[in-house]
Design a protein around this motif. Sequence first.
Motif, PDB file in Angstrom:
ATOM      1  N   ASN A 172       0.840  -1.191   0.000  1.00 12.49           N
ATOM      2  CA  ASN A 172       0.000   0.000   0.000  1.00 12.49           C
ATOM      3  C   ASN A 172       0.882   1.251   0.000  1.00 12.49           C
ATOM      4  O   ASN A 172       1.750   1.409   0.848  1.00 12.49           O
ATOM      5  CB  ASN A 172      -0.908  -0.001   1.231  1.00 12.49           C
ATOM      6  CG  ASN A 172      -1.893   1.144   1.217  1.00 12.49           C
ATOM      7  OD1 ASN A 172      -2.528   1.422   0.211  1.00 12.49           O
ATOM      8  ND2 ASN A 172      -2.033   1.799   2.359  1.00 12.49           N
ATOM      9  N   SER A 173       0.675   2.125  -0.975  1.00  8.66           N
ATOM     10  CA  SER A 173       1.494   3.337  -1.069  1.00  8.66           C
ATOM     11  C   SER A 173       1.202   4.295   0.068  1.00  8.66           C
ATOM     12  O   SER A 173       0.072   4.389   0.554  1.00  8.66           O
ATOM     13  CB  SER A 173       1.232   4.041  -2.408  1.00  8.66           C
ATOM     14  OG  SER A 173       1.907   5.285  -2.450  1.00  8.66           O
ATOM     15  N   THR A 209      -1.023   9.820  -0.210  1.00 10.64           N
ATOM     16  CA  THR A 209      -2.432  10.011   0.100  1.00 10.64           C
ATOM     17  C   THR A 209      -2.823  11.467  -0.102  1.00 10.64           C
ATOM     18  O   THR A 209      -1.965  12.340  -0.264  1.00 10.64           O
ATOM     19  CB  THR A 209      -2.751   9.608   1.556  1.00 10.64           C
ATOM     20  OG1 THR A 209      -1.948  10.411   2.441  1.00 10.64           O
ATOM     21  CG2 THR A 209      -2.461   8.139   1.811  1.00 10.64           C
ATOM     22  N   GLY A 210      -4.116  11.722  -0.081  1.00 16.35           N
ATOM     23  CA  GLY A 210      -4.612  13.083  -0.126  1.00 16.35           C
ATOM     24  C   GLY A 210      -4.426  13.760  -1.473  1.00 16.35           C
ATOM     25  O   GLY A 210      -4.290  13.125  -2.511  1.00 16.35           O
ATOM     26  N   ASP A 211      -4.419  15.079  -1.455  1.00 22.27           N
ATOM     27  CA  ASP A 211      -4.279  15.905  -2.651  1.00 22.27           C
ATOM     28  C   ASP A 211      -2.794  16.081  -2.970  1.00 22.27           C
ATOM     29  O   ASP A 211      -2.049  16.609  -2.150  1.00 22.27           O
ATOM     30  CB  ASP A 211      -4.940  17.256  -2.411  1.00 22.27           C
ATOM     31  CG  ASP A 211      -4.999  18.112  -3.660  1.00 22.27           C
ATOM     32  OD1 ASP A 211      -4.863  17.562  -4.772  1.00 22.27           O
ATOM     33  OD2 ASP A 211      -5.182  19.337  -3.528  1.00 22.27           O
ATOM     34  N   ASP A 212      -2.357  15.621  -4.131  1.00 20.23           N
ATOM     35  CA  ASP A 212      -0.969  15.745  -4.593  1.00 20.23           C
ATOM     36  C   ASP A 212       0.016  14.937  -3.746  1.00 20.23           C
ATOM     37  O   ASP A 212       1.198  15.293  -3.654  1.00 20.23           O
ATOM     38  CB  ASP A 212      -0.520  17.211  -4.631  1.00 20.23           C
ATOM     39  CG  ASP A 212      -1.473  18.101  -5.401  1.00 20.23           C
ATOM     40  OD1 ASP A 212      -2.019  17.630  -6.419  1.00 20.23           O
ATOM     41  OD2 ASP A 212      -1.679  19.262  -4.987  1.00 20.23           O
ATOM     42  N   GLY A 213      -0.449  13.862  -3.143  1.00 22.59           N
ATOM     43  CA  GLY A 213       0.443  13.016  -2.360  1.00 22.59           C
ATOM     44  C   GLY A 213       1.446  12.282  -3.238  1.00 22.59           C
ATOM     45  O   GLY A 213       1.144  11.911  -4.368  1.00 22.59           O
ATOM     46  N   THR A 214       2.660  12.068  -2.731  1.00 19.08           N
ATOM     47  CA  THR A 214       3.717  11.398  -3.495  1.00 19.08           C
ATOM     48  C   THR A 214       4.441  10.373  -2.627  1.00 19.08           C
ATOM     49  O   THR A 214       4.393  10.436  -1.393  1.00 19.08           O
ATOM     50  CB  THR A 214       4.761  12.400  -4.035  1.00 19.08           C
ATOM     51  OG1 THR A 214       5.458  12.991  -2.929  1.00 19.08           O
ATOM     52  CG2 THR A 214       4.109  13.494  -4.859  1.00 19.08           C
ATOM     53  N   GLN A 215       5.125   9.441  -3.291  1.00 15.98           N
ATOM     54  CA  GLN A 215       6.022   8.503  -2.626  1.00 15.98           C
ATOM     55  C   GLN A 215       7.186   8.204  -3.550  1.00 15.98           C
ATOM     56  O   GLN A 215       6.989   7.843  -4.714  1.00 15.98           O
ATOM     57  CB  GLN A 215       5.306   7.194  -2.282  1.00 15.98           C
ATOM     58  CG  GLN A 215       6.219   6.181  -1.575  1.00 15.98           C
ATOM     59  CD  GLN A 215       5.535   4.849  -1.285  1.00 15.98           C
ATOM     60  OE1 GLN A 215       4.342   4.690  -1.507  1.00 15.98           O
ATOM     61  NE2 GLN A 215       6.305   3.888  -0.783  1.00 15.98           N
ATOM     62  N   LEU A 238       5.705   7.662  -7.359  1.00 16.88           N
ATOM     63  CA  LEU A 238       4.319   7.739  -7.816  1.00 16.88           C
ATOM     64  C   LEU A 238       3.601   8.865  -7.100  1.00 16.88           C
ATOM     65  O   LEU A 238       4.070   9.382  -6.076  1.00 16.88           O
ATOM     66  CB  LEU A 238       3.598   6.401  -7.615  1.00 16.88           C
ATOM     67  CG  LEU A 238       3.446   5.833  -6.204  1.00 16.88           C
ATOM     68  CD1 LEU A 238       2.295   6.480  -5.425  1.00 16.88           C
ATOM     69  CD2 LEU A 238       3.233   4.338  -6.260  1.00 16.88           C
ATOM     70  N   THR A 239       2.450   9.237  -7.639  1.00 23.07           N
ATOM     71  CA  THR A 239       1.670  10.320  -7.066  1.00 23.07           C
ATOM     72  C   THR A 239       0.187  10.003  -7.137  1.00 23.07           C
ATOM     73  O   THR A 239      -0.248   9.210  -7.979  1.00 23.07           O
ATOM     74  CB  THR A 239       1.956  11.654  -7.803  1.00 23.07           C
ATOM     75  OG1 THR A 239       1.033  12.658  -7.368  1.00 23.07           O
ATOM     76  CG2 THR A 239       1.831  11.493  -9.300  1.00 23.07           C
ATOM     77  N   THR A 240      -0.574  10.623  -6.263  1.00 24.62           N
ATOM     78  CA  THR A 240      -2.029  10.482  -6.319  1.00 24.62           C
ATOM     79  C   THR A 240      -2.602  11.119  -7.578  1.00 24.62           C
ATOM     80  O   THR A 240      -3.766  10.907  -7.904  1.00 24.62           O
ATOM     81  CB  THR A 240      -2.684  11.129  -5.080  1.00 24.62           C
ATOM     82  OG1 THR A 240      -2.324  12.511  -5.021  1.00 24.62           O
ATOM     83  CG2 THR A 240      -2.231  10.436  -3.803  1.00 24.62           C
ATOM     84  N   ASN A 299      -8.538  10.702  -1.617  1.00 23.99           N
ATOM     85  CA  ASN A 299      -9.396  10.830  -0.445  1.00 23.99           C
ATOM     86  C   ASN A 299     -10.039   9.486  -0.129  1.00 23.99           C
ATOM     87  O   ASN A 299     -10.402   9.206   1.005  1.00 23.99           O
ATOM     88  CB  ASN A 299     -10.483  11.876  -0.720  1.00 23.99           C
ATOM     89  CG  ASN A 299     -11.426  12.066   0.438  1.00 23.99           C
ATOM     90  OD1 ASN A 299     -11.015  12.447   1.519  1.00 23.99           O
ATOM     91  ND2 ASN A 299     -12.712  11.794   0.218  1.00 23.99           N
ATOM     92  N   ALA A 300     -10.179   8.684  -1.188  1.00 30.15           N
ATOM     93  CA  ALA A 300     -10.746   7.345  -1.059  1.00 30.15           C
ATOM     94  C   ALA A 300      -9.942   6.402  -1.928  1.00 30.15           C
ATOM     95  O   ALA A 300      -9.106   6.817  -2.719  1.00 30.15           O
ATOM     96  CB  ALA A 300     -12.217   7.349  -1.484  1.00 30.15           C
ATOM     97  N   GLY A 301     -10.207   5.112  -1.793  1.00 25.68           N
ATOM     98  CA  GLY A 301      -9.549   4.138  -2.649  1.00 25.68           C
ATOM     99  C   GLY A 301      -8.143   3.791  -2.198  1.00 25.68           C
ATOM    100  O   GLY A 301      -7.693   4.162  -1.111  1.00 25.68           O
ATOM    101  N   SER A 302      -7.418   3.079  -3.064  1.00 28.52           N
ATOM    102  CA  SER A 302      -6.077   2.631  -2.704  1.00 28.52           C
ATOM    103  C   SER A 302      -5.127   2.762  -3.880  1.00 28.52           C
ATOM    104  O   SER A 302      -5.540   2.767  -5.039  1.00 28.52           O
ATOM    105  CB  SER A 302      -6.104   1.171  -2.235  1.00 28.52           C
ATOM    106  OG  SER A 302      -6.376   0.300  -3.318  1.00 28.52           O
ATOM    107  N   ILE A 303      -3.850   2.888  -3.558  1.00 29.16           N
ATOM    108  CA  ILE A 303      -2.764   2.827  -4.543  1.00 29.16           C
ATOM    109  C   ILE A 303      -1.821   1.743  -4.040  1.00 29.16           C
ATOM    110  O   ILE A 303      -1.279   1.853  -2.934  1.00 29.16           O
ATOM    111  CB  ILE A 303      -2.022   4.161  -4.676  1.00 29.16           C
ATOM    112  CG1 ILE A 303      -2.980   5.283  -5.054  1.00 29.16           C
ATOM    113  CG2 ILE A 303      -0.894   4.036  -5.705  1.00 29.16           C
ATOM    114  CD1 ILE A 303      -2.348   6.668  -5.052  1.00 29.16           C
ATOM    115  N   GLN A 304      -1.635   0.694  -4.853  1.00 30.87           N
ATOM    116  CA  GLN A 304      -0.772  -0.404  -4.445  1.00 30.87           C
ATOM    117  C   GLN A 304       0.165  -0.781  -5.577  1.00 30.87           C
ATOM    118  O   GLN A 304      -0.153  -0.582  -6.756  1.00 30.87           O
ATOM    119  CB  GLN A 304      -1.599  -1.623  -4.013  1.00 30.87           C
ATOM    120  CG  GLN A 304      -2.483  -1.329  -2.800  1.00 30.87           C
ATOM    121  CD  GLN A 304      -2.884  -2.576  -2.045  1.00 30.87           C
ATOM    122  OE1 GLN A 304      -2.170  -3.566  -2.014  1.00 30.87           O
ATOM    123  NE2 GLN A 304      -4.041  -2.518  -1.404  1.00 30.87           N
TER     124      GLN A 304
END
Length: 202
Positions: free
Chosen positions: A59-60, A63-69, A90-92, A133-138
């Motif tokens: 799970n990345s 999160t949120g607005d313009d979130g990055t990893q 990656l980014t939201t 705000n919802a959902g997932s990034i994996q």
Amino acid sequence: MGSTESPPSTFFKANKKSWLLGIFMTMVLLMNFSGFSQSASSYTFSESTEAFSAVVGTNSTATGDDGTQSPINIGFTFTFGGVNYTTFGLTTNGFLKLGGAAITSTGGFSNGLSNSATNNPLLGVFWDDNHRNAGSIQYLTSGVSPNQILEVSWTGVNIGGSGATSGSSTASYKIRLYETTNAIDFIYGTMGAAEHFRHLLV
């Protein structure tokens, strides 16, 4: 005689609602190629159908607005534009950036495509000012070398621009990177209402 590198084929797998999106994303990729050793004309595009399935992996933390990893290990060496990469960010906002440098410009939602753009090289699977705000990034790397695959999915994340958080405006999509062939897949699932496609393509 020395060998020459054959550029990878780039495949976009989309459902019937997203062929225009595929054309736009082809332009995103090809415009970014121009700053590298391989020319845009060396890459190919193909469209097909495939049912979307969410990645079940790590799970990345974006999160949120313009979130990055970043950086995240690819798990193998991926060649893009004649350059080898082993990490990505990656980014939201619906894109990957190859390499270890951080994604900047508040998550890179401004769609800058110049050769000097800060977030090059960029793979924009559904690039806009989105919001987790919802959902997932994996993300997950699977398989055995030399045939490993990196998959990253955005599942049920908010779309619509300006960091929108409407519960009815969500999308599911993912990207695959292939070891050895260096091919790229864009796969789209449920993509929200039609107006959000127009917003992205403007």
